[in-house]
Enzyme design. Structure first.
Site, PDB file in Angstrom:
ATOM      1  N   GLY A 197       0.787  -1.214   0.000  1.00 61.20           N
ATOM      2  CA  GLY A 197       0.000   0.000   0.000  1.00 61.20           C
ATOM      3  C   GLY A 197       0.826   1.275   0.000  1.00 61.20           C
ATOM      4  N   MET A 267      13.040 -14.034   1.540  1.00 59.46           N
ATOM      5  CA  MET A 267      12.428 -15.363   1.435  1.00 59.46           C
ATOM      6  C   MET A 267      12.260 -15.677  -0.054  1.00 59.46           C
ATOM      7  SD  MET A 267      12.157 -16.095   4.656  1.00 59.46           S
ATOM      8  CE  MET A 267      10.991 -17.432   4.862  1.00 59.46           C
ATOM      9  N   ASP A 314      -3.081 -10.971  10.904  1.00 61.58           N
ATOM     10  CA  ASP A 314      -3.132 -11.052   9.440  1.00 61.58           C
ATOM     11  C   ASP A 314      -2.502 -12.336   8.920  1.00 61.58           C
ATOM     12  OD1 ASP A 314      -4.031 -10.053   7.027  1.00 61.58           O
ATOM     13  OD2 ASP A 314      -2.222  -8.886   6.630  1.00 61.58           O
TER      14      ASP A 314
END
Length: 561
Positions: A197, A267, A314
């Site tokens: 965002g 990752m 989340d």
């Protein structure tokens, strides 16, 4: 020619080449010599003042900080009277992560080596009750009381001796180096991995060590315009506070002219949602053993957060990422909330529809239990390749989805074994009081569930279990660059003094534990940790460079890593 695709191919090739050039044993090949030369231990005159500002407690310095622990153990190794305690410490750690078949033999050898009065390494400082319990005990945690006794002993007189030693002065040198500013110029960006965002995430490389990271760049103007300061600071502070192999770690926080930057664990294996649906589109979802392995690692990550009074809020497949070896970590703590001292619950609408627990949807107060509801949804999706409250590809309005979560009973396809079905049902309980989760400071209630009967939690938490799937090192598990998209320019935003102060507070520099781990695993610690064989003060502590030292000094040095 499709120039967008060409850009992705070129960027992927450069990134894969960088990944292939670095590993823990051959780091020098990918280091930038100019920046490596700037990682130099200072003379004592520059770092003695740190004695007054550092927390010099035994646990924080010698157990939690990797370089502190190494230097303390090196100190013990050079003092014969502390040898038995040091070796017992290491052997207990070895026992705790050993295969079950080897543990009885190791336990017997440990008792004979340290607990028998006639033994060469007999630890006479141990009290009779502790010794008796270690001799008679069995099972998990057998030697934990013994380890606590060893560390309690080492935290007394041996620790005080360490504080008066050259090894402690070397620790001060490293803490000084750790505190030096390392900003944008220390990192080389590769391709963009994703967009959020407030900004983008790039793969990057620390120039001095060659270590690869992910850099989350939060655009300053976009943050201000969309009132994102508080959320950004919360995420940064929580990332800096947690340190677990099952949660992405924050290594650096700095600012540039346009962005606030969080440099974190990279990752490379992609998120598990991608692997659920895109790797084998004809057979989506995971076989149960793979789903169980990931669930066990997620449980350990959640426990780490909850023991620090942090509610994640989340958890979903997109936020669970795979590393090069196939282990997973929780990521994206932007919606996490830390409970204040004495606070047991919080309120607030946060999360992703379909993963939010009933009590959260109803606007009630909630605790850590909401994360275990989301864990149930995540495990269900890993196995079934769909959520428990909607079919794959089904478009459901949030209002309808909410009603399903609150009222609908979950059905289970044949892919679920009795154990996985029972575990999911325990997590997806509508009533949080009946839901399986974090109780009495741990997740032991989950660990003992039959679903995990083949999981060795000791070895899992030590990173010693072989993952069921290893990502392809030649693949970049990210969208094509043109599909990631780009932000439009933010206009009409001007910064004031309060904004500048916020940016400076955010840019806190290095995080001690990840930074020290980087120095060790890339070989920098070993390169700089040079000692004189005669036990006298090393030249770097005096401020004497290698060129100024006597010609024979190079052959008269030893390195302890």
């Amino acid at each position: 020619m499709d120039f967008g695709s060409l850009e992705t191919v070129v960027a992927n090739s450069a990134f894969i080449a960088a990944r292939g050039s670095f590993d823990a044993s051959s780091g020098p090949a990918s280091r930038d010599r100019k920046y490596l030369a700037r990682l130099k231990l200072p003379p004592l005159s520059k770092c003695e003042a740190l004695r007054e500002s550092l927390d010099l407690g035994f646990e924080g310095m010698c157990l939690e900080q990797p370089i502190g622990k190494r230097l303390f153990q090196q100190f013990l190794r050079t003092h014969e009277q502390h040898g038995p305690a040091l070796q017992l410490w290491k052997d207990i750690e070895d026992y705790d992560t050993a295969d079950d078949a080897l543990r009885p033999q190791k336990a017997q050898a440990l008792r004979a080596a340290y607990l028998e009065p006639q033994a060469q390494l007999f630890c006479s400082f141990l009290d009779a009750e502790t010794v008796a319990r270690a001799r008679a005990g069995a099972g998990d945690g057998l030697f934990q009381p013994l380890l606590r006794a060893v560390l309690a002993h080492l935290g007394q007189a041996p620790f005080q001796e360490f504080l008066d030693s050259l090894y402690f002065l070397r620790f001060l040198q490293w803490k000084w180096l750790e505190a030096q500013p390392m900003g944008e110029d220390w990192f080389l960006d590769f391709r963009v991995l994703g967009r959020g965002g407030f900004g983008e995430v790039f793969a990057c490389q620390m120039k001095a060590t060659g270590k690869l990271y992910a850099c989350k760049k939060l655009n300053k103007k976009r943050l201000k315009k969309r009132k994102g300061y508080q959320g950004a600071m919360v995420e940064k502070k929580i990332l800096a506070k947690v340190h677990s192999r099952f949660i992405v770690s924050l290594a650096y926080a700095f600012e540039t002219k346009t962005d606030l930057c969080l440099v974190m664990t990279i990752m490379n294996g992609g998120d598990i949602r991608y692997h659920i649906y895109n790797v084998d589109e004809d057979n989506p979802g995971f076989q149960e053993p793979r789903a169980i392995f990931y669930t066990a690692q997620i449980v350990s990550g959640l426990e780490h957060l909850h023991q620090r009074n942090i509610i994640y809020r989340d958890l979903k497949p997109e936020n669970v990422l795979l590393d090069d070896d196939g282990n997973v970590r929780i990521s994206d703590l932007g919606l996490a909330v830390e409970l204040k001292a004495g606070q047991t619950k919080t309120k607030g609408y946060a999360g992703t529809p379909g993963f939010m627990a009933p009590e959260l949807l109803l606007g009630e107060e909630y605790d850590f239990s909401v994360d275990y509801f989301a864990l149930g949804v995540t495990l269900y999706e890993m196995i079934a390749a769909r959520g428990p409250f909607r079919a794959r590809g089904e478009k459901v309005e949030n209002k309808e989805l909410k009603q399903r979560v609150l009222e609908q009973a979950v059905t289970y396809p044949d892919k679920f074994s009795p154990a996985s079905k029972d575990f999911c049902e325990a997590l997806l309980q509508k009533d949080p009081e009946k839901r399986l989760g974090f109780r009495d400071g741990s997740c032991d209630g989950l660990r003992t569930h039959p679903l995990f009967r083949d999981i060795s939690w000791r070895q899992l938490e030590a990173g010693m279990l072989t993952p069921p799937f290893v990502p392809d090192s030649r693949t970049v598990y990210a969208k094509n660059i043109q599909d990631v998209g780009a932000f439009s320019t933010v206009k009409g935003v001007a910064f004031e003094k309060a904004d500048t102060e916020f940016f400076q507070e955010f840019a806190s520099g290095t995080c001690p534990i990840p930074w020290q781990e980087e120095m060790i695993e890339t070989g920098v610690f070993g390169d700089l940790n040079v000692w004189r064989p005669d036990g006298q003060m090393p030249d770097d502590m005096k401020g004497v460079s290698g060129q100024e030292a006597a010609p024979s000094s190079k052959s008269g040095m030893c390195v302890l890593s």
